[in-house]
Motif scaffolding. Structure first.
Motif, PDB file in Angstrom:
ATOM      1  N   ARG A  27      14.870 -19.795  41.891  1.00 12.24           N
ATOM      2  CA  ARG A  27      14.560 -20.980  42.697  1.00 12.24           C
ATOM      3  C   ARG A  27      13.115 -20.924  43.206  1.00 12.24           C
ATOM      4  NH1 ARG A  27      19.752 -20.047  44.902  1.00 12.24           N
ATOM      5  NH2 ARG A  27      18.832 -19.169  46.788  1.00 12.24           N
ATOM      6  N   TYR A  83      15.052 -25.548  49.686  1.00 15.19           N
ATOM      7  CA  TYR A  83      15.737 -25.371  48.389  1.00 15.19           C
ATOM      8  C   TYR A  83      15.709 -23.905  47.971  1.00 15.19           C
ATOM      9  CZ  TYR A  83      15.483 -24.964  43.266  1.00 15.19           C
ATOM     10  OH  TYR A  83      15.614 -24.547  41.968  1.00 15.19           O
ATOM     11  N   PRO A  89      20.148 -28.091  49.250  1.00 12.74           N
ATOM     12  CA  PRO A  89      19.286 -28.272  48.069  1.00 12.74           C
ATOM     13  C   PRO A  89      19.144 -29.734  47.636  1.00 12.74           C
ATOM     14  CG  PRO A  89      21.356 -27.219  47.472  1.00 12.74           C
ATOM     15  CD  PRO A  89      21.316 -27.250  48.956  1.00 12.74           C
TER      16      PRO A  89
END
Lengths: 292, 190
Positions: A27, A83, A89
């Protein structure tokens, strides 16, 4: 007798068992990648003469007059930070996905580029996974399974991008792509000179000899470029398991690096996406662990 | 007007009647075959190799180039000729397009091809490869106008009084590679 396939079938792969650390690193790196793909300097794109996608329905040229400044970019970064930490998210990805689609559409409505589609689609796929209704708790703090699913969706998009690219080569050339490889010499000249006109940096001194080699040894060239086509068509292997993903990812990176050298066409965003989602360096221990 | 109203009313009634009839038939058909069909479709879907990816590949192939979707058709077909489009000064000396226009040669080429395609399509639906010199110049003038509007004045080399758009074609002929004299497509004073 059940007709459904075994879940272990290699051609029916599922979600990989990514650890929390792997998911976090993915991520984090993807947040940086997708932010970097966006061409925030929208000033030069005052028209949509060749509309693509949403530009058929909406006018995005206002972005040329009002390029997203510090506030909007700051909001996008703030979204990406939440996020990265795996909280909210859907909210976190919303600004980046919006800008990626709007700005990408505007820029490509001048002339089509192929650097950003894959990364934007990966962002949208992740957004769709997180936005899929799974209850309040998952909305605020998705489980590890949901994060794994988001990465699986990213890998599916990545693989599909390469497979479709290979299929289109076959279809558009009436399945003569390999046969036509000697003509790639002309394309090599074109792409190298195109780079020269961008920067006025002299073309590589070996260019003339290299292109003539393709013409003089067509079967060798077919073997070399045919390997590239094979790598694209076999892009689906990155979904089979971690080891296939690792080696498939390396093959794709090697393909892009060779294209960079030979044709001066750089697909850095694709290379980085491959490193993040399929090569997955933080997961190497799991990939090559004893039980795998 | 009353006549027209009646026609519309009868049309609407007929439409409603047939819609209800069709809907009822569909419901009956679905009740009889629906669950079985759904189960078969589900079983089929579960047997499709790499099903999510396969679905996306088909979707991308069909949608083609509609950002953010793409079938990535770069270098999917080529022949013995390929051309580049570039911008030069009044003497024909190339300008560094990234510096001067914030947009490079390949973008200019794609824009030029699009404009040329529109022109040849409007003139009898011809392919842009069959464009004549006049049509190429018309497309070139549009592109140069656009690039002129985005010029970064401070990056233009001193002494530049005009910009020109050129097309340079490379070709493979009789086993030898070569290129033709660049074709002047358009010129604009600064």
């Amino acid at each position: 007798m059940s007709t459904s396939p075994s879940p272990a079938s290699w051609w029916q792969p599922g979600v990989f068992d990514y650890s929390k650390v792997e998911l976090f690193v993915m991520r984090l790196l993807f947040a940086g990648l997708i932010f970097d793909t966006i061409k925030w300097e929208t000033g030069p794109y005052k028209t949509q003469r060749n509309p693509t996608g949403l530009a058929h329905f909406f006018d995005f040229t206002w972005l040329a007059e009002h390029p997203p400044g510090v506030f909007w970019q700051g909001l996008t970064i703030a979204g990406l930070i939440i996020y990265v930490f795996g909280r909210l998210p859907v909210i976190g990805l919303a600004p980046i996905c919006t800008f990626a689609v709007m700005i990408g559409t505007l820029v490509c409505s001048k002339a089509m580029h192929h650097s950003w589609q894959l990364v934007t689609l990966i962002g949208l796929a992740q957004f769709a996974v997180y936005a899929w209704p799974r209850g309040k708790a998952n909305f605020f703090k998705p489980t590890q399974e949901v994060h794994r699913l988001a990465v699986y969706a990213s890998t599916v998009v990545f693989a599909a991008g390469y497979v479709v690219c290979g299929i289109v080569k076959l279809v558009n050339s009436d399945f003569q792509w390999i046969q036509k490889v000697p003509y790639l010499s002309v394309q090599l000249l074109k792409s190298n000179w195109s780079t020269y006109y961008d920067t006025l940096e002299p073309v590589a001194p070996w260019l003339t000899q290299a292109t003539q080699l393709i013409v003089d040894y067509p079967n060798l060239a077919r073997l070399f470029f045919g390997m590239g086509l094979l790598i694209e068509l076999a892009g689906f292997v990155v979904l089979i398991n971690r080891k296939w993903a690792f080696f498939g990812g390396l093959a794709i990176i090697a393909l892009h690096l060779s294209i960079s050298v030979v044709m001066q066409l750089n697909f850095w965003y694709h290379i980085v996406a491959a490193l993040i989602f399929v090569v997955n360096v933080p997961g190497l221990k799991r990939t090559f662990g004893r039980n795998r | 007007m009353a006549g027209a109203g009646s026609i519309w009313a009868s049309f609407a009634l007929s439409f409603a009647f047939f819609a209800i009839l069709h809907f009822s038939l569909l419901r009956v058909a679905f009740a009889a075959y629906g669950p079985r069909m759904t189960a078969r479709l589900k079983a089929f879907w579960e047997h499709v190799p790499f099903r999510h990816m396969t679905f996306l590949v088909i979707a991308l192939f069909v949608i083609k180039e509609q950002f953010p979707f793409s079938n990535f058709p770069m270098y999917s077909n080529f022949d013995s000729e390929a051309d580049v489009v570039y911008i030069a000064n009044q003497n024909g000396d190339p300008l560094a397009m990234d510096d001067v226009f914030r947009s490079g040669s390949s973008t200019a080429k794609k824009a030029y091809k699009k404009e040329l395609g529109k022109i040849t399509q409007a003139a009898g639906g011809r392919d842009s490869n069959d464009a004549n010199a006049e049509e190429r110049k018309a497309a070139g003038a549009i592109v140069l106008g656009d690039w002129h509007a985005n010029i970064k004045a401070k990056n233009v080399p001193a002494g530049t009084t005009a910009i020109r758009l050129y097309r340079r074609t490379f070709e493979l002929k009789d086993g030898r590679l070569g290129d033709q004299t660049p074709e002047l497509l358009a010129e604009k004073s600064l």
